[in-house]
Design a protein around this motif. Structure first.
Motif, PDB file in Angstrom:
ATOM      1  N   MET A  84      32.185 -15.540 -47.134  1.00  0.00           N
ATOM      2  CA  MET A  84      32.107 -16.896 -47.674  1.00  0.00           C
ATOM      3  C   MET A  84      30.983 -17.690 -47.023  1.00  0.00           C
ATOM      4  SD  MET A  84      34.097 -17.523 -50.162  1.00  0.00           S
ATOM      5  CE  MET A  84      33.988 -19.301 -50.157  1.00  0.00           C
ATOM      6  N   LEU A  85      30.760 -17.459 -45.724  1.00  0.00           N
ATOM      7  CA  LEU A  85      29.703 -18.187 -45.022  1.00  0.00           C
ATOM      8  C   LEU A  85      28.337 -17.833 -45.606  1.00  0.00           C
ATOM      9  CD1 LEU A  85      28.814 -20.098 -42.799  1.00  0.00           C
ATOM     10  CD2 LEU A  85      28.782 -18.137 -41.220  1.00  0.00           C
ATOM     11  N   LYS A  86      28.123 -16.538 -45.894  1.00  0.00           N
ATOM     12  CA  LYS A  86      26.859 -16.109 -46.488  1.00  0.00           C
ATOM     13  C   LYS A  86      26.644 -16.758 -47.845  1.00  0.00           C
ATOM     14  CE  LYS A  86      26.192 -11.577 -44.323  1.00  0.00           C
ATOM     15  NZ  LYS A  86      26.072 -10.117 -44.579  1.00  0.00           N
ATOM     16  N   ILE A  87      27.712 -16.812 -48.630  1.00  0.00           N
ATOM     17  CA  ILE A  87      27.612 -17.426 -49.964  1.00  0.00           C
ATOM     18  C   ILE A  87      27.283 -18.904 -49.843  1.00  0.00           C
ATOM     19  CG2 ILE A  87      28.912 -18.029 -52.046  1.00  0.00           C
ATOM     20  CD1 ILE A  87      30.468 -15.393 -51.661  1.00  0.00           C
ATOM     21  N   LEU A  88      27.943 -19.581 -48.914  1.00  0.00           N
ATOM     22  CA  LEU A  88      27.690 -21.004 -48.702  1.00  0.00           C
ATOM     23  C   LEU A  88      26.244 -21.246 -48.280  1.00  0.00           C
ATOM     24  CD1 LEU A  88      28.778 -23.893 -48.572  1.00  0.00           C
ATOM     25  CD2 LEU A  88      29.477 -23.449 -46.207  1.00  0.00           C
ATOM     26  N   ILE A  89      25.742 -20.411 -47.389  1.00  0.00           N
ATOM     27  CA  ILE A  89      24.345 -20.549 -46.935  1.00  0.00           C
ATOM     28  C   ILE A  89      23.385 -20.340 -48.103  1.00  0.00           C
ATOM     29  CG2 ILE A  89      22.548 -19.502 -45.503  1.00  0.00           C
ATOM     30  CD1 ILE A  89      24.752 -18.932 -43.419  1.00  0.00           C
ATOM     31  N   MET A  90      23.671 -19.333 -48.935  1.00  0.00           N
ATOM     32  CA  MET A  90      22.805 -19.070 -50.084  1.00  0.00           C
ATOM     33  C   MET A  90      22.840 -20.231 -51.071  1.00  0.00           C
ATOM     34  SD  MET A  90      23.089 -14.985 -50.955  1.00  0.00           S
ATOM     35  CE  MET A  90      24.870 -14.985 -51.136  1.00  0.00           C
ATOM     36  N   LEU A  91      23.996 -20.832 -51.270  1.00  0.00           N
ATOM     37  CA  LEU A  91      24.102 -21.982 -52.172  1.00  0.00           C
ATOM     38  C   LEU A  91      23.277 -23.155 -51.653  1.00  0.00           C
ATOM     39  CD1 LEU A  91      27.922 -21.861 -53.043  1.00  0.00           C
ATOM     40  CD2 LEU A  91      26.024 -21.536 -54.654  1.00  0.00           C
ATOM     41  N   VAL A  92      23.346 -23.379 -50.354  1.00  0.00           N
ATOM     42  CA  VAL A  92      22.578 -24.476 -49.747  1.00  0.00           C
ATOM     43  C   VAL A  92      21.080 -24.210 -49.876  1.00  0.00           C
ATOM     44  CG1 VAL A  92      22.020 -25.655 -47.592  1.00  0.00           C
ATOM     45  CG2 VAL A  92      24.406 -25.153 -48.153  1.00  0.00           C
ATOM     46  N   ILE A  93      20.667 -22.978 -49.585  1.00  0.00           N
ATOM     47  CA  ILE A  93      19.248 -22.615 -49.704  1.00  0.00           C
ATOM     48  C   ILE A  93      18.782 -22.785 -51.149  1.00  0.00           C
ATOM     49  CG2 ILE A  93      17.602 -20.702 -49.589  1.00  0.00           C
ATOM     50  CD1 ILE A  93      19.175 -19.674 -47.163  1.00  0.00           C
ATOM     51  N   ALA A  94      19.614 -22.327 -52.084  1.00  0.00           N
ATOM     52  CA  ALA A  94      19.266 -22.437 -53.503  1.00  0.00           C
ATOM     53  C   ALA A  94      19.122 -23.897 -53.916  1.00  0.00           C
ATOM     54  CB  ALA A  94      20.332 -21.744 -54.357  1.00  0.00           C
ATOM     55  N   TYR A  95      20.049 -24.726 -53.462  1.00  0.00           N
ATOM     56  CA  TYR A  95      19.975 -26.153 -53.806  1.00  0.00           C
ATOM     57  C   TYR A  95      18.704 -26.780 -53.230  1.00  0.00           C
ATOM     58  CZ  TYR A  95      20.827 -31.135 -53.870  1.00  0.00           C
ATOM     59  OH  TYR A  95      20.679 -32.492 -54.062  1.00  0.00           O
ATOM     60  N   LEU A  96      18.378 -26.443 -51.992  1.00  0.00           N
ATOM     61  CA  LEU A  96      17.184 -27.010 -51.366  1.00  0.00           C
ATOM     62  C   LEU A  96      15.908 -26.509 -52.032  1.00  0.00           C
ATOM     63  CD1 LEU A  96      18.224 -26.850 -47.592  1.00  0.00           C
ATOM     64  CD2 LEU A  96      18.146 -28.871 -49.085  1.00  0.00           C
ATOM     65  N   LEU A  97      15.916 -25.227 -52.424  1.00  0.00           N
ATOM     66  CA  LEU A  97      14.772 -24.697 -53.174  1.00  0.00           C
ATOM     67  C   LEU A  97      14.589 -25.457 -54.486  1.00  0.00           C
ATOM     68  CD1 LEU A  97      15.025 -20.796 -52.827  1.00  0.00           C
ATOM     69  CD2 LEU A  97      13.047 -22.203 -52.238  1.00  0.00           C
ATOM     70  N   GLY A  98      15.698 -25.615 -55.201  1.00  0.00           N
ATOM     71  CA  GLY A  98      15.649 -26.326 -56.469  1.00  0.00           C
ATOM     72  C   GLY A  98      15.235 -27.776 -56.306  1.00  0.00           C
ATOM     73  N   SER A  99      15.558 -28.348 -55.147  1.00  0.00           N
ATOM     74  CA  SER A  99      15.270 -29.759 -54.903  1.00  0.00           C
ATOM     75  C   SER A  99      13.803 -30.048 -54.627  1.00  0.00           C
ATOM     76  CB  SER A  99      16.108 -30.262 -53.716  1.00  0.00           C
ATOM     77  OG  SER A  99      17.476 -30.368 -54.064  1.00  0.00           O
ATOM     78  N   ILE A 100      13.012 -29.008 -54.352  1.00  0.00           N
ATOM     79  CA  ILE A 100      11.584 -29.241 -54.108  1.00  0.00           C
ATOM     80  C   ILE A 100      10.993 -29.900 -55.351  1.00  0.00           C
ATOM     81  CG2 ILE A 100       9.344 -28.159 -53.694  1.00  0.00           C
ATOM     82  CD1 ILE A 100      10.888 -25.902 -52.247  1.00  0.00           C
ATOM     83  N   PRO A 101      10.531 -31.138 -55.253  1.00  0.00           N
ATOM     84  CA  PRO A 101      10.069 -31.884 -56.443  1.00  0.00           C
ATOM     85  C   PRO A 101       8.646 -31.490 -56.822  1.00  0.00           C
ATOM     86  CG  PRO A 101       9.920 -33.275 -54.507  1.00  0.00           C
ATOM     87  CD  PRO A 101      10.488 -31.953 -54.033  1.00  0.00           C
ATOM     88  N   SER A 102       8.515 -30.371 -57.486  1.00  0.00           N
ATOM     89  CA  SER A 102       7.196 -29.804 -57.799  1.00  0.00           C
ATOM     90  C   SER A 102       6.283 -30.809 -58.488  1.00  0.00           C
ATOM     91  CB  SER A 102       7.370 -28.574 -58.703  1.00  0.00           C
ATOM     92  OG  SER A 102       8.329 -27.692 -58.186  1.00  0.00           O
TER      93      SER A 102
END
Length: 203
Positions: free
Chosen positions: A1-19
């Motif tokens: 679950m910790l790995k999944i949570l970390i991946m979700l956070v990374i994914a959200y932060l990646l998506g948040s990059i305001p290109s």
């Protein structure tokens, strides 16, 4: 679950990059105050031109692709990659780096599909390009392509893909509600090519 949570956070932060915002700053422009006010690919093309628009398109695609590839790269089999990809779409639409504003998630969604199912991505691209050529409207192409992709997803016999396709299509339609009003009133912005554009200008 910790790995999944970390991946979700990374994914959200990646998506948040305001290109779009970052590229526009290079040209001393604020996409929030120009064009449609949206920071996504379409408004970047409209305000800044083809090359900056293509750069933002590639960046937004890459955000969805990298986020979705995480479970594959890190060999995590307990979560479907699409679930991780959805976090990137959430970040793109409600960016923590841009006061929880963002684009309409079409390009980032396409990037997610590229990582998860390349053949489905190719079909999506063909539909999108075809409808743009016919309608000369990015919004119309996005909506109609998304609806057709829901139907096509059933032929893949992948219930997660179908559920995500239905959810994303509903979200894309919601995000394009102002565009739908303009399409119905005949006032939607057109790209400077395609069948409808030529017919309208001839008329």
């Amino acid at each position: 679950m910790l790995k999944i949570l970390i991946m979700l956070v990374i994914a959200y932060l990646l998506g948040s990059i305001p290109s779009g915002v970052l590229v526009a700053k290079h040209f001393n422009k604020d996409l929030h105050k120009e064009g449609s006010g949206n920071t996504g690919t379409t408004n970047t093309f409209r305000v800044l031109g083809v090359k900056p628009g293509l750069l933002v398109l590639l960046m937004d695609l890459l955000k969805g692709t990298l986020a979705t590839l995480q479970p594959i790269v890190f060999h995590v089999t307990t979560v479907n990659p699409l679930i991780i990809g959805l976090a990137a779409i959430l970040g793109h639409t409600f960016s923590v780096f841009d006061e929880f504003r963002g684009g309409k998630a079409v390009a980032t969604s396409a990037g997610m599909l590229l990582a998860y199912n390349p053949s489905y991505f190719i079909i999506a691209c063909c539909l999108f390009v075809g409808f743009i050529y016919i309608s000369s409207m990015v919004s119309f192409s996005s909506i109609v392509s998304a609806i057709l992709l829901v139907i096509i997803s059933f032929f893949y016999h992948d219930w997660v893909l179908s559920v995500v396709a239905i959810g994303l299509t509903s979200f894309i339609i919601y995000r394009h509600r102002s565009n739908i009003s303009r399409i119905l009133s005949g006032n939607e912005n057109l790209v400077p090519f395609g069948i409808y554009y030529r017919l309208k200008h001839k008329g």
